[in-house]
Structure formats: structure tokens, C-alpha cells
Design a protein around this motif. Sequence first.
Motif, PDB file in Angstrom:
ATOM      1  N   TRP A 175      30.984  70.844  33.350  1.00 23.33           N
ATOM      2  CA  TRP A 175      30.023  70.209  32.463  1.00 23.33           C
ATOM      3  C   TRP A 175      29.457  71.239  31.495  1.00 23.33           C
ATOM      4  O   TRP A 175      29.186  72.371  31.895  1.00 23.33           O
ATOM      5  N   THR A 176      29.258  70.835  30.238  1.00 24.38           N
ATOM      6  CA  THR A 176      28.582  71.681  29.255  1.00 24.38           C
ATOM      7  C   THR A 176      27.615  70.818  28.447  1.00 24.38           C
ATOM      8  O   THR A 176      27.830  69.611  28.275  1.00 24.38           O
ATOM      9  N   GLU A 177      26.560  71.455  27.941  1.00 22.23           N
ATOM     10  CA  GLU A 177      25.639  70.771  27.039  1.00 22.23           C
ATOM     11  C   GLU A 177      26.231  70.816  25.634  1.00 22.23           C
ATOM     12  O   GLU A 177      26.744  71.848  25.201  1.00 22.23           O
TER      13      GLU A 177
ATOM     14  N   LEU B 286      25.683  65.715  27.420  1.00 21.70           N
ATOM     15  CA  LEU B 286      26.504  66.547  28.295  1.00 21.70           C
ATOM     16  C   LEU B 286      27.946  66.047  28.279  1.00 21.70           C
ATOM     17  O   LEU B 286      28.190  64.837  28.208  1.00 21.70           O
TER      18      LEU B 286
END
Length: 165
Positions: A73-75, A66
Motif C-alpha cells: 500500500w502507498t499513499e 491509498l
Amino acid sequence: MGSTGFFESGKPVLLHYDGTRWSKVAVPGVGAARAGLKDVVAGPGGQLWAVGEIQAPDKSWKALALHYNGRKWTEVPLPNGTGRLGSVTVSRGEPVVLEEKTEETSAALRYTGRKWVSMKLPADGAEPLAASAVSASGRTVDVVGYRPATGSQYVGPGAVLTARR
């Protein structure tokens, strides 16, 4: 960012401390799956990286990375077949993660902003490295771990690897 881990429900926890109080932060890409975070690190410009694992629909576990860009937040997708991630650091603005390939072998991956690249941990003869932590300072990346036990040894010899980038 202050803490990583599991809730009793098997959901990861991200906590943020603003200098006065702690608040829970939503974890992206997890949905209803069981997941856990193992490590978090700050990078330049308020960026954060967190790594761990997530349970797939077939109940197997896969790696989870992440990224926080200062706003959300992003994966970050990982290469197919990437093992569990247990440690993360930032070197020259790029995250470096440790991948558990098996209980006794590890790999180091670096993210270029577009793709993950192997840092090719050296083997000591035929002995693989079971790495447990990664750290960076400037152009130097350090990996700590041990060589798997042989014969009647419980744990093989310790190892510290250092690479300049």
C-alpha cells in the motif's frame, strides 16, 4: 480486502480475508494522526484503491487516497485543497473518486497515473450536486446524489449522472 473504517482510537482499519480468516493490514501514511477510510474498490491485476480522510496537525481534515499495487500500500498525493473523499470506483483501470467540497457540493476526480484530473460534474442550472456514490462499468461512470434542498424541503431532488469515458 474486505472492510474499511475507524478503530476506537481513530485509526483506520484495513482487513484482508484470505478465504479462511481475516487479518489486519497496515495503513500507510497515517502515523499517529487520526484518520478514517470510507470506501475501497478492486481494480485490474489485483490492484486496490481506498479513500477517506486524515486529520492534519492543525486539526483540520484532508483527503486521503491509498493504492495497493498487489504487493504494498502507498499513499497517493492529492491536489492541495482537495476535500474529503467518500467514494471510489475504477474505470478503465483508473480510479475515480468523489470529493466533498462542502456539505452540498461535490466533485469527481480521475487519477491518470501521474495526476488527478477533474471530471467536471454538471450543475443543474445554479444547483450544485451533493454526490454520495460513484460506480463504473467499462467506459461508463455513474454518480448518485441529490440537489440541495430549497425553501422548506429537507432534501432536494435525487440525481443520477452518467458519463462515458
